[in-house]
Design an enzyme around this catalytic site. Structure first.
Site, PDB file in Angstrom:
ATOM      1  N   TYR A   1       0.840  -1.189   0.000  1.00 54.98           N
ATOM      2  CA  TYR A   1       0.000   0.000   0.000  1.00 54.98           C
ATOM      3  C   TYR A   1       0.881   1.248   0.000  1.00 54.98           C
ATOM      4  CZ  TYR A   1      -3.073   3.778   0.918  1.00 54.98           C
ATOM      5  OH  TYR A   1      -3.711   4.977   0.776  1.00 54.98           O
ATOM      6  N   TYR A   2       0.734   2.049  -1.016  1.00 53.93           N
ATOM      7  CA  TYR A   2       1.476   3.311  -1.099  1.00 53.93           C
ATOM      8  C   TYR A   2       0.547   4.514  -1.223  1.00 53.93           C
ATOM      9  CZ  TYR A   2       5.618   0.508  -1.960  1.00 53.93           C
ATOM     10  OH  TYR A   2       6.644  -0.380  -1.819  1.00 53.93           O
TER      11      TYR A   2
ATOM     12  N   VAL B   1       2.880  -6.063   3.303  1.00 49.67           N
ATOM     13  CA  VAL B   1       4.269  -6.411   2.979  1.00 49.67           C
ATOM     14  C   VAL B   1       5.028  -5.296   2.259  1.00 49.67           C
ATOM     15  CG1 VAL B   1       3.883  -8.903   3.040  1.00 49.67           C
ATOM     16  CG2 VAL B   1       3.583  -7.663   0.887  1.00 49.67           C
ATOM     17  N   GLU B   2       4.375  -4.152   2.030  1.00 51.29           N
ATOM     18  CA  GLU B   2       5.064  -2.955   1.521  1.00 51.29           C
ATOM     19  C   GLU B   2       4.242  -1.739   1.886  1.00 51.29           C
ATOM     20  OE1 GLU B   2       6.183  -2.792  -2.665  1.00 51.29           O
ATOM     21  OE2 GLU B   2       6.585  -4.945  -2.672  1.00 51.29           O
ATOM     22  N   ASN B   3       4.954  -0.682   2.277  1.00 48.79           N
ATOM     23  CA  ASN B   3       4.324   0.611   2.536  1.00 48.79           C
ATOM     24  C   ASN B   3       5.474   1.574   2.792  1.00 48.79           C
ATOM     25  OD1 ASN B   3       2.930   2.202   5.428  1.00 48.79           O
ATOM     26  ND2 ASN B   3       2.271   2.584   3.360  1.00 48.79           N
TER      27      ASN B   3
END
Ligand code: P53
Length: 476
Positions: free
Chosen positions: A312-313, A373-375
């Site tokens: 999530y960005y 798993v991403e931000n």
């Protein structure tokens, strides 16, 4: 739930091609990432048919993690990481992709890497395919347009599952499998699926075929993984970019709904093992005669995932237009600016609440544990005269997002198993190939021209995150 669970997996994420470098070392073959030049916010990366002497290929050296991994993991241990998300470079294990036997030297690198993680009780979280398939599979087989890819991938997955069965418990099959809905941009189809659409070819149709083969390959891998070690937790991985309606006009609400379907149907297949009705209908309306066999449908049902991993960005906002009465969303034509949200230098909106929204969206539909798993925030950093990096903007970004993630746990009751911000350390940007679009807790001295000492400097965010982890997210 009042707090993050006591075994919450705090850590950081990276991907092999973006940090390892050593692109030819110990028998590694070139991957799709190795034929991509450096770009910028305004200049897209170029995909070259072969390696050209005079061009800058940032992934060839990256931050040379291949030779620095011990010191780098020591820093991650110092931050208190409970886990470390990376990927296995497919072309280290199968340099061409179609070999009968794997490359032992490549396997040994990950033996050493995972042992180093476990030395600090850091749980490795492993993505099998993260934008780095062997380039030979592109030139010889046409990438994921070819059904043969299923066997090559499953062989790669089986090899990794067996080799690391006692070291790795959490796996994901394909990174951001839904990123390729942006097939109009050659980067998306090439990095996800190793496909370059020739002129006259229908890139959209190619994308649906490739995605189908990947979903089948994923399901077979999941089934095998569970046989190899019943303790394995194997997830899918989606790029969650919520698509909001511009306003309350019903056409806009419907547009956003249809846009979400088109971006996230992959999750239905991964989780339910079946294509959702709207997607079956869409493919029929398009007259796409995709190669989807009854054996494929059987396989899809047998290997459904254990959790949903997602990045999530940012969020995006869409609007209806009269010339598109079918609400046929494509990633570029229907996006409009959200008047409420600021954006980064690279045009990515900053929307912390969108993380809570995305978590709820997945939870409502799929009822599986979620793993963020991403931000993170891509930003330029400066080493100041005190030799430090004062990245308060990154701390603010991560703090605001963690506040929302905590609401998802405490107020919404969602089972979130971990959080691995992008990125554990500065690495090469996937989208632009830049070093100076930085995400890390640790600064790496290297610039967009590939120059620098590779020296590592913990940023202010490093010490902030250390406290966050030590307090299990209570001290934000
Ligand atoms: P970079 C687009 C939109 C959302 C996530 O991206 C994306 C992309 C691709 O650029 O990719 C993920 O480096 C991806 C990582 C990548 C990270 O986001 O372009 O899984 O490999 O580095 C950040 O700024």
């Amino acid at each position: 739930m009042k707090k993050f669970r006591s075994d919450f997996l705090w850590g950081g994420a990276v991907a092999a091609h973006q940090l390892e470098g050593a692109w030819r070392t110990d028998g590694k073959g070139p991957s799709v990432a190795d034929v991509m030049t450096a770009g910028s916010a305004s200049q897209p990366r170029k995909i070259t048919a072969e390696i050209k002497e005079e061009k800058n290929y940032p992934n060839h050296q990256a931050i040379d993690f291949y030779h620095h991994y011990q010191a780098d993991l020591k820093l991650m241990a110092e931050m208190g990481f409970k886990c470390f998300r990376t990927s296995i470079a497919w072309s280290r294990i199968f340099p061409q992709g179609d070999e009968a036997t794997p490359n032992e030297a490549g396997l040994e690198f990950y033996d050493r890497l995972f042992a180093e993680c476990l030395k600090y009780q850091i749980e490795p979280i492993v993505t099998l395919s993260h934008f780095e398939m062997p380039y030979y599979l592109v030139t010889k087989y046409g990438g994921w347009r070819n059904r043969k890819m299923i066997d090559f991938f499953v062989k790669f997955a089986d090899t990794c599952f067996k080799r690391y069965r006692n070291q790795v418990k959490y796996w994901m099959t394909f990174n951001e499998i839904n990123n390729q809905t942006g097939y109009q941009n050659e980067f998306c189809l090439f990095t996800n699926s190793g496909i370059k659409a020739a002129s006259g070819e229908n890139a959209e149709e190619l994308m649906y075929q490739a995605a189908h083969y990947e979903l089948v390959a994923s399901s077979i891998a999941v089934e095998h993984g569970h046989q190899i070690n019943p303790e394995f937790k194997i997830g899918c991985m989606l790029a969650m970019v919520p698509l909001y309606p511009l306003n309350s006009q019903p056409h806009n609400i419907m547009m956003a709904e249809k846009a979400m379907q088109k971006r996230y149907w992959f999750t239905d297949v991964h989780v339910n093992g079946t294509y959702p009705n709207f997607m079956e209908t869409f493919l029929k309306h398009r007259h796409y005669r995709n190669d989807i066999t009854s054996a494929d449908r059987y396989n899809l049902q047998r290997g459904t995932v254990d959790f949903i991993g997602f990045s999530y960005y940012m969020s995006k906002t869409v609007s209806f237009s009269e010339d598109n009465p079918a609400y046929d969303y494509d990633d570029y034509s229907n996006d409009v600016q959200n008047p409420y949200l600021p954006a980064s230098e690279w045009g990515w909106t900053v929307d912390p609440e969108g993380l809570r929204y995305g978590a709820n969206w997945f939870n409502d539909r799929y009822h599986l544990p979620l793993f963020v798993v991403e931000n993170g925030l891509g930003a330029r950093d400066e080493v100041t005269s005190d030799g430090k990096v004062h990245d308060d903007y990154r701390v603010n970004y991560l703090r605001e997002h963690l506040i929302q993630l905590k609401k998802a746990v405490v107020e919404d009751g969602i089972d979130i198993i971990g959080y691995t911000p992008w990125s554990a350390i500065d690495i090469v940007s996937a989208g632009t190939g830049q070093m100076e679009k930085r995400y890390g807790f640790v600064y790496v001295d290297k610039d967009d021209q590939g120059k620098g000492s590779l020296k590592r400097i913990p940023k202010d965010s490093f010490y902030w995150y250390q406290k966050v982890i030590a307090s299990n997210g209570e001290n934000l």
